[in-house]
Design a protein around this motif. Sequence first.
Motif, mmCIF file in Angstrom:
data_model
loop_
_atom_site.group_PDB
_atom_site.id
_atom_site.type_symbol
_atom_site.label_atom_id
_atom_site.label_comp_id
_atom_site.label_asym_id
_atom_site.label_seq_id
_atom_site.Cartn_x
_atom_site.Cartn_y
_atom_site.Cartn_z
ATOM 1 N N GLY A 194 53.448 11.596 27.530
ATOM 2 C CA GLY A 194 53.934 11.635 28.912
ATOM 3 C C GLY A 194 53.840 10.290 29.608
ATOM 4 N N GLY A 195 52.824 9.489 29.251
ATOM 5 C CA GLY A 195 52.601 8.231 29.957
ATOM 6 C C GLY A 195 53.175 7.009 29.282
ATOM 7 N N GLU A 196 53.789 7.156 28.110
ATOM 8 C CA GLU A 196 54.227 5.991 27.342
ATOM 9 C C GLU A 196 55.158 5.077 28.127
ATOM 10 N N VAL A 197 56.186 5.636 28.752
ATOM 11 C CA VAL A 197 57.149 4.815 29.493
ATOM 12 C C VAL A 197 56.462 4.164 30.698
ATOM 13 N N PHE A 198 55.591 4.894 31.364
ATOM 14 C CA PHE A 198 54.844 4.366 32.507
ATOM 15 C C PHE A 198 53.956 3.199 32.085
ATOM 16 N N PHE A 199 53.304 3.341 30.930
ATOM 17 C CA PHE A 199 52.447 2.271 30.425
ATOM 18 C C PHE A 199 53.270 1.030 30.081
ATOM 19 N N ARG A 200 54.426 1.229 29.495
ATOM 20 C CA ARG A 200 55.305 0.093 29.186
ATOM 21 C C ARG A 200 55.784 -0.571 30.473
ATOM 22 N N MET A 201 56.158 0.240 31.440
ATOM 23 C CA MET A 201 56.707 -0.253 32.699
ATOM 24 C C MET A 201 55.718 -1.132 33.447
ATOM 25 N N THR A 202 54.443 -0.752 33.412
ATOM 26 C CA THR A 202 53.408 -1.469 34.171
ATOM 27 C C THR A 202 52.678 -2.511 33.339
ATOM 28 N N GLY A 203 53.072 -2.686 32.079
ATOM 29 C CA GLY A 203 52.420 -3.662 31.219
ATOM 30 C C GLY A 203 51.044 -3.240 30.757
ATOM 31 N N ALA A 204 50.770 -1.930 30.761
ATOM 32 C CA ALA A 204 49.451 -1.432 30.375
ATOM 33 C C ALA A 204 49.304 -1.266 28.867
ATOM 34 N N SER A 205 50.410 -1.334 28.115
ATOM 35 C CA SER A 205 50.360 -1.156 26.666
ATOM 36 C C SER A 205 50.007 -2.466 25.988
ATOM 37 N N PHE A 206 49.146 -2.405 24.986
ATOM 38 C CA PHE A 206 48.793 -3.611 24.243
ATOM 39 C C PHE A 206 49.906 -4.024 23.292
ATOM 40 N N ALA A 207 50.831 -3.095 23.009
ATOM 41 C CA ALA A 207 51.991 -3.384 22.166
ATOM 42 C C ALA A 207 53.131 -2.479 22.609
ATOM 43 N N TYR A 208 54.363 -2.898 22.339
ATOM 44 C CA TYR A 208 55.520 -2.128 22.783
ATOM 45 C C TYR A 208 55.516 -0.719 22.190
ATOM 46 N N GLU A 209 55.098 -0.595 20.931
ATOM 47 C CA GLU A 209 55.086 0.694 20.253
ATOM 48 C C GLU A 209 53.731 1.387 20.361
ATOM 49 N N ALA A 210 52.887 0.951 21.306
ATOM 50 C CA ALA A 210 51.526 1.494 21.418
ATOM 51 C C ALA A 210 51.513 3.003 21.659
ATOM 52 N N GLY A 211 52.507 3.513 22.377
ATOM 53 C CA GLY A 211 52.558 4.950 22.641
ATOM 54 C C GLY A 211 52.654 5.755 21.360
ATOM 55 N N LYS A 212 53.550 5.345 20.473
ATOM 56 C CA LYS A 212 53.697 6.039 19.195
ATOM 57 C C LYS A 212 52.453 5.875 18.337
ATOM 58 N N TYR A 213 51.870 4.644 18.355
ATOM 59 C CA TYR A 213 50.645 4.420 17.587
ATOM 60 C C TYR A 213 49.526 5.340 18.076
ATOM 61 N N GLY A 214 49.437 5.493 19.404
ATOM 62 C CA GLY A 214 48.393 6.344 19.975
ATOM 63 C C GLY A 214 48.559 7.799 19.576
ATOM 64 N N VAL A 215 49.807 8.278 19.640
ATOM 65 C CA VAL A 215 50.085 9.662 19.235
ATOM 66 C C VAL A 215 49.728 9.858 17.765
ATOM 67 N N ILE A 216 50.170 8.941 16.920
ATOM 68 C CA ILE A 216 49.893 9.049 15.489
ATOM 69 C C ILE A 216 48.390 9.018 15.218
ATOM 70 N N PHE A 217 47.657 8.156 15.930
ATOM 71 C CA PHE A 217 46.204 8.047 15.733
ATOM 72 C C PHE A 217 45.501 9.374 16.022
ATOM 73 N N PHE A 218 45.781 9.961 17.184
ATOM 74 C CA PHE A 218 45.093 11.199 17.553
ATOM 75 C C PHE A 218 45.512 12.373 16.671
ATOM 76 N N ILE A 219 46.784 12.399 16.274
ATOM 77 C CA ILE A 219 47.233 13.481 15.400
ATOM 78 C C ILE A 219 46.612 13.341 14.011
ATOM 79 N N LEU A 220 46.528 12.106 13.504
ATOM 80 C CA LEU A 220 45.860 11.894 12.213
ATOM 81 C C LEU A 220 44.388 12.283 12.292
ATOM 82 N N LEU A 221 43.770 11.993 13.415
ATOM 83 C CA LEU A 221 42.374 12.396 13.618
ATOM 84 C C LEU A 221 42.253 13.914 13.580
#
Length: 400
Positions: free
Chosen positions: A11-38
């Motif tokens: 839900g927050g991926e676009v918001f994080f990109r918009m405000t420069g809060a993501s450490f990488a452009y694809e950080a949202g997908k990386y975050g989803v993959i990390f928690f799902i793999l966990l």
Amino acid sequence: MALLAAGYITGGEVFFRMTGASFAYEAGKYGVIFFILLGLFLSGTSRKSGPYWLYLLFLIPAIVISSITLDYDTDFRKAVIFNLSGPFCLGITALYCIDRKITYKQLQDLCWSILMPIVAMGVYLYFYTPDTREVISGTGSNFATSGGFGPNQVSTALGLGIFFVIVQIVTQTKSVTINLLNLGLLSLLGYRAIVTFSRGGVITAIIISAVFIFIYFRGVSTKTKSRLTIISFVIVIIASVTWVLSSTRTGGLIDKRYANKDAAGRIKEDVSTGRSVLINSELEAFYAHPVAGVGVGKIKEYRKEQTGISAASHNEMSRLLSEHGIAGIFALLILLIYPLLFRFKHRGNYLFYSVFAFWFLTINHSSMRIAAPGFIYALCLLNVVNEKKKNPVHRKRINA
């Protein structure tokens, strides 16, 4: 719960990109993959997950092809990750969600976890974007009213928020105060989505919301149907008022945008804003390389070589075909058919058709540039059940 964390990031991926809060452009997908793999590591997957393991395998051959076909000066790692992070996110999330039992209360919590960061984005856009009347002069997608970010992605995220607000309004109808708050959020998100001038997210939200209300209406009691009819009528009124407000604030330009006209009122020849040409070029690439495809990330280079156009179609279906060839066909068939087969035996998920439609419609106008289509698709594989009632404990009375 892994789904709650992944849902919040989605839900927050676009918001994080918009405000420069993501450490990488694809950080949202990386975050989803990390928690799902966990989550997969801690709880495993279902025996019914075989088709999605196969789906992930079908994505691999094109990587090998791209290592041969990509131009020498192209960053191979970035090309592969950028184009496969979305499909890979979908596959991993599907492995976790397939036949996973959750209660209706847990499903509501998941909806809230996705919705809250989108609401935050809507509030941010309200305070930190310029006056709508000062920055709109045409009928094209507008970056200024989208927080300086991609209107297509912002519209998609806001459209998803609109849908989940309607889910809350329809399913949580007991509190008048909460309903009024939700109606206010619906108007806020609706207005912000409309003035991006990107139609895909808004139209998708309307379709999937209508599908949800229809499906939910069929499964409730007669008394609830009467109340739901009133609620639906109120939603239509709020939506109409929001549209009139948007039309007034844009000087009628938004009406021309949805009527496929330019600022002068002339009808545009191509309703797809040029994407049909791009999609055709991808289909031609598939016809020329039907077995192995042109390789992951190669289609933009291929299109430029053949037509001189260096642009993306934002259509995931045609891209899968052109880059993956026959493996892409099998991958699409799994994604399209298996959820419908799963639905025959598991009918408790009232979000099924809406989230399935969201994935299908979104990948045809916004591809999988954000995590939302892949994650939301996986929700149609959940096995939603009633919460088990605790049996009372009977104790024998001891007579002293």
